[in-house]
Structure formats: structure tokens, C-alpha cells
Write a protein that holds these residues in place. Structure first.
Motif, PDB file in Angstrom:
ATOM      1  N   GLU A  14       3.639  -3.251   0.335  1.00 15.70           N
ATOM      2  CA  GLU A  14       2.511  -4.475   1.114  1.00 15.70           C
ATOM      3  C   GLU A  14       2.305  -3.492   2.461  1.00 15.70           C
ATOM      4  N   SER A  15       1.385  -4.120   3.406  1.00 17.12           N
ATOM      5  CA  SER A  15       0.872  -4.019   4.182  1.00 17.12           C
ATOM      6  C   SER A  15       1.087  -4.569   5.593  1.00 17.12           C
ATOM      7  N   ARG A  64       0.204   7.291   5.186  1.00 18.55           N
ATOM      8  CA  ARG A  64       0.304   5.990   4.934  1.00 18.55           C
ATOM      9  C   ARG A  64      -0.003   4.935   6.225  1.00 18.55           C
ATOM     10  N   PHE A  65       0.348   5.587   7.398  1.00 18.17           N
ATOM     11  CA  PHE A  65       0.125   4.770   8.510  1.00 18.17           C
ATOM     12  C   PHE A  65      -1.027   5.149   9.236  1.00 18.17           C
ATOM     13  N   THR A  66      -1.731   4.395   9.901  1.00 24.12           N
ATOM     14  CA  THR A  66      -2.931   4.921  10.616  1.00 24.12           C
ATOM     15  C   THR A  66      -2.956   4.221  12.296  1.00 24.12           C
ATOM     16  N   ILE A  67      -2.910   5.067  13.256  1.00 27.78           N
ATOM     17  CA  ILE A  67      -2.773   4.508  14.506  1.00 27.78           C
ATOM     18  C   ILE A  67      -4.376   4.499  15.080  1.00 27.78           C
ATOM     19  N   SER A  68      -4.758   3.482  15.829  1.00 25.87           N
ATOM     20  CA  SER A  68      -6.089   3.549  16.558  1.00 25.87           C
ATOM     21  C   SER A  68      -5.996   2.819  17.676  1.00 25.87           C
ATOM     22  N   LYS A  69      -7.070   2.645  18.402  1.00 36.02           N
ATOM     23  CA  LYS A  69      -7.196   1.906  19.649  1.00 36.02           C
ATOM     24  C   LYS A  69      -8.517   1.391  20.011  1.00 36.02           C
ATOM     25  N   ASN A  82       1.666   0.740   2.035  1.00 35.99           N
ATOM     26  CA  ASN A  82       2.547   1.197   1.192  1.00 35.99           C
ATOM     27  C   ASN A  82       3.788   1.195   1.918  1.00 35.99           C
ATOM     28  N   LEU A  83       4.177   0.009   2.466  1.00 33.47           N
ATOM     29  CA  LEU A  83       5.705   0.045   3.253  1.00 33.47           C
ATOM     30  C   LEU A  83       6.938   0.286   2.184  1.00 33.47           C
ATOM     31  N   ASN A  84       7.669   0.563   2.657  1.00 35.35           N
ATOM     32  CA  ASN A  84       9.040   0.818   1.917  1.00 35.35           C
ATOM     33  C   ASN A  84      10.171   0.568   2.724  1.00 35.35           C
ATOM     34  N   ALA A  85      11.503   0.433   2.172  1.00 39.64           N
ATOM     35  CA  ALA A  85      12.574   0.010   2.754  1.00 39.64           C
ATOM     36  C   ALA A  85      12.840   0.881   3.765  1.00 39.64           C
ATOM     37  N   GLU A  86      12.724   1.969   3.811  1.00 40.96           N
ATOM     38  CA  GLU A  86      13.083   3.034   4.970  1.00 40.96           C
ATOM     39  C   GLU A  86      12.209   2.724   6.300  1.00 40.96           C
ATOM     40  N   ASP A  87      11.332   2.086   5.863  1.00 43.06           N
ATOM     41  CA  ASP A  87      10.253   1.554   7.099  1.00 43.06           C
ATOM     42  C   ASP A  87      10.830   0.486   8.026  1.00 43.06           C
ATOM     43  N   THR A  88      11.848  -0.122   7.430  1.00 41.55           N
ATOM     44  CA  THR A  88      12.385  -1.120   8.190  1.00 41.55           C
ATOM     45  C   THR A  88      13.158  -0.876   9.635  1.00 41.55           C
TER      46      THR A  88
END
Length: 122
Positions: A14-15, A64-69, A82-88
Motif C-alpha cells: 500500500e501507499s 518507490r518514494f517521491t519527494i516534492s515540495k 509499494n511499502l514493505n515491512a522494512e519501511d516501518t
């Protein structure tokens, strides 16, 4: 002052989108960085964005990640797909008026930090 929001608990795949609002200075352009720290682990850099919108990412989140401002509103975002457990981890926003593009992933180059927002992926 930096205030993060948008964390939560999601399932793998999920996102989430994190936000970081910088207040206190108007009409200023900021560099922003996102960092994270999992329990028992060292803080690690996630992504950074410079004054001109140039971005850099840690390899673990590349693609997978995008930074913006939002320059006008002094808000930074971190779109996490596409989050995974390692992103916790607890995710922290950092900001400063100038950070060299080559140092966007260096926590020591930022003077301002938020309190963090928790992201849990199961």
C-alpha cells in the motif's frame, strides 16, 4: 517549526503520503530532507530536495518514494508507494534554508527538525 503528518499503519504494497509543514518564515525557500529511524536501528536518510527542486534518494527507496515540495506553502511531501515491512519506522522531516545538493541526505546539514510521524507496514 516543522510539523509532520500522514503516517499510519498500512499493509505491504500500500501507499502513504507524508507531509511536512514549515512555519515561522514566510517568503523563504527551503531545502527539505526526510529521514527515518526504526527501533534499535540508526537513523537513515530517505530523500532530499534542494532549492530548485532537484531530488535525491536512498537506494532502498529509489523508484518507490517521491519527494516534492510546495514552494508557496512551504510544505514538503513524501509519497511512499509499494511499502514493505522494512519501511516501518519513525519518519522525520528536516529543513534548512540551504543544503548543498550533494549533502541532501546528510542529517547534520539540517538545522530544523520535526517531531516525527510513525509509519508501520505489516
Amino acid at each position: 517549526q516543522l510539523v509532520e503528518s500522514g503516517g499510519g499503519s498500512v499493509q505491504a504494497g500500500e501507499s502513504l503520503r507524508l507531509s511536512c509543514v514549515a512555519s515561522g518564515y514566510t517568503d523563504r525557500n527551503y531545502c527539505f530532507g526526510w529521514f527515518r529511524q526504526a527501533p534499535g536501528k540508526a537513523r537513515e536518510a530517505v530523500a532530499g530536495i534542494d532549492l530548485n527542486g532537484g531530488t535525491t534518494y536512498a537506494r532502498s527507496v529509489q523508484d518507490r518514494f517521491t519527494i516534492s515540495k510546495d514552494r508557496a506553502r512551504n510544505i514538503a511531501y513524501l509519497q511512499m508507494n509499494n511499502l514493505n515491512a522494512e519501511d516501518t519506522a519513525m519518519y522525520y522531516c528536516a529543513a534548512d534554508f540551504y543544503v548543498h545538493p550533494s549533502s541532501l541526505l546528510e542529517p547534520g546539514d539540517y538545522d530544523y527538525w520535526g517531531q516525527g510521524t510513525q509509519v508501520t507496514v505489516s
